[in-house]
Design an enzyme around this catalytic site. Structure first.
Site, PDB file in Angstrom:
ATOM      1  N   ILE A 284     -46.149  23.085 -61.440  1.00  0.00           N
ATOM      2  CA  ILE A 284     -45.211  23.946 -62.170  1.00  0.00           C
ATOM      3  C   ILE A 284     -45.866  25.268 -62.518  1.00  0.00           C
ATOM      4  O   ILE A 284     -45.250  26.339 -62.408  1.00  0.00           O
ATOM      5  CB  ILE A 284     -44.699  23.230 -63.436  1.00  0.00           C
ATOM      6  CG1 ILE A 284     -43.886  21.987 -63.064  1.00  0.00           C
ATOM      7  CG2 ILE A 284     -43.839  24.174 -64.283  1.00  0.00           C
ATOM      8  CD1 ILE A 284     -43.424  21.166 -64.261  1.00  0.00           C
TER       9      ILE A 284
ATOM     10  N   LYS B 246     -46.407  12.947 -74.191  1.00  0.00           N
ATOM     11  CA  LYS B 246     -45.492  14.087 -74.155  1.00  0.00           C
ATOM     12  C   LYS B 246     -44.692  14.190 -75.448  1.00  0.00           C
ATOM     13  O   LYS B 246     -44.505  15.280 -76.004  1.00  0.00           O
ATOM     14  CB  LYS B 246     -44.560  13.978 -72.948  1.00  0.00           C
ATOM     15  CG  LYS B 246     -45.209  14.324 -71.626  1.00  0.00           C
ATOM     16  CD  LYS B 246     -45.652  15.775 -71.607  1.00  0.00           C
ATOM     17  CE  LYS B 246     -46.187  16.222 -70.271  1.00  0.00           C
ATOM     18  NZ  LYS B 246     -46.641  17.635 -70.281  1.00  0.00           N
TER      19      LYS B 246
END
Length: 346
Positions: free
Chosen positions: A13, A159
């Site tokens: 990403i 996360k």
């Protein structure tokens, strides 16, 4: 135009975020753990059609250490915090993954605040939203948070807790620093090098025949180029401050749906892509003896549908059709495989 720091520029990403920023006319700074990776990064960006003289500076900074971060963020208008610490082996405890992820986020936020950065966009994940919940008929939204006490895998737990820590820091110690998060579903799209996302690994295993049957679970998917575009919109749009944004192209797809798209779009080149679906009970039994399947065990039979209506409505984000992305992902992986084979035989 802005001076923007992207953490983890060699990541899947991160590299596409750099390309999107350069294309929009921004000056970019990016971090790598070691400057020895700079030639690799620049080669990746050139494969993504970045100009050789693009305004990019590469600096060394490690998320597990304080050194380097004040210099990395100094003079930047915004930070895209994409990087996250990775493990080379299965964690022995959740803390082995949770603690570095949370500490890394706080390290970047603290340095950004002290340097007067205007806004940080944090790459979180659907793992901070959709895990540990009972089955449901409605899509997950940004109002949902993963239940970290539900026995979920360390990655999703890291996360969720890292993003929670980020919001707590900005709200209590941010001193005006703005935060937005991007929470992608499964990230697909063209590859710039051999390191790519776990979702791409699923497509790779389908193409090379190492996954002989389709597992039964459903999730959303999104193109990496659209994820990068959403980062830029979250960085610049006034209404994005203080907001979470799910990045998903559309409704969730079962693995068998992904396989059907590959067969339709690639024809004979998808001959090794599985057509049969393994029953949930059989997959759960297999996961007991196949370590690579264990992270998927809790997903079997589940549909983690999510909606990106908020990003579309507030930021005018319009992702490309996921069918096109799946086909382009496969084309890119097959081309990479051909290149690697040619290099080995040269």
């Amino acid at each position: 135009m802005a001076e923007v720091l992207v953490t983890g520029g060699t990541g899947y990403i991160g590299s596409w975020c750099i390309l999107a920023l350069l294309d929009a006319g921004h000056s970019v700074r990016t971090t790598v753990r070691s400057l020895s990776r700079e030639p690799e990064l620049r080669a990746m960006l050139q494969r993504g059609e970045a100009a050789a003289d693009a305004p990019l500076r590469v600096v060394a900074a490690d998320l597990t250490q304080d050194a380097g971060w004040p210099q990395a963020v100094q003079g930047c208008d915004a930070v895209l915090h994409v990087a996250s610490p990775t493990l080379t082996s299965t964690p022995r405890s959740d803390d082995e993954m949770v603690t570095p992820a949370r500490d890394g986020v706080l390290r970047v936020l603290r340095a950004s605040r002290d340097a007067g950065v205007r806004r940080v966009v944090l790459t979180s994940a659907i793992g901070a939203i959709a895990y540990g919940h009972p089955d449901r008929d409605t899509p997950f939204t940004e109002d949902d948070w993963t239940n970290v006490d539900a026995g979920i895998e360390p990655y999703q737990k890291s996360k969720a807790l890292a993003e929670r820590a980020a919001w707590d820091f900005v709200n209590s110690q941010g001193d005006g620093l703005e935060l937005a998060t991007v929470n992608p579903t499964g990230v697909l799209g063209p590859v710039l090098g051999p390191d790519f996302s776990p979702s791409l690994g699923l497509i790779q295993r389908m193409l090379d025949g190492s996954m002989p049957v389709n597992l039964k679970f459903a999730s959303g998917y999104v193109d990496v180029r659209d994820v990068a575009d959403l980062h830029l919109r979250a960085m610049t749009h006034p209404t994005a401050a203080g907001q979470r944004f799910i990045a998903t192209s559309g409704h969730s797809l079962w693995v068998r749906d992904v396989a059907a798209i590959l067969h339709q779009r690639l024809a004979e080149r998808a001959d090794r892509v599985p057509r049969r679906e393994m029953p949930v009970w059989a997959a759960r039994s297999l996961a007991l003896v196949r370590p690579e399947l264990r992270p998927l065990r809790a997903l079997l039979g589940k549909n983690l549908d999510a909606t990106s209506d908020k990003a579309r409505r507030l930021l005018d984000w319009n992702p490309r059709p996921i069918e096109d992305t799946i086909a382009e992902t496969a084309e890119s992986l097959l081309a990479l495989q051909t290149t690697e084979t040619e290099n080995r035989t040269a």
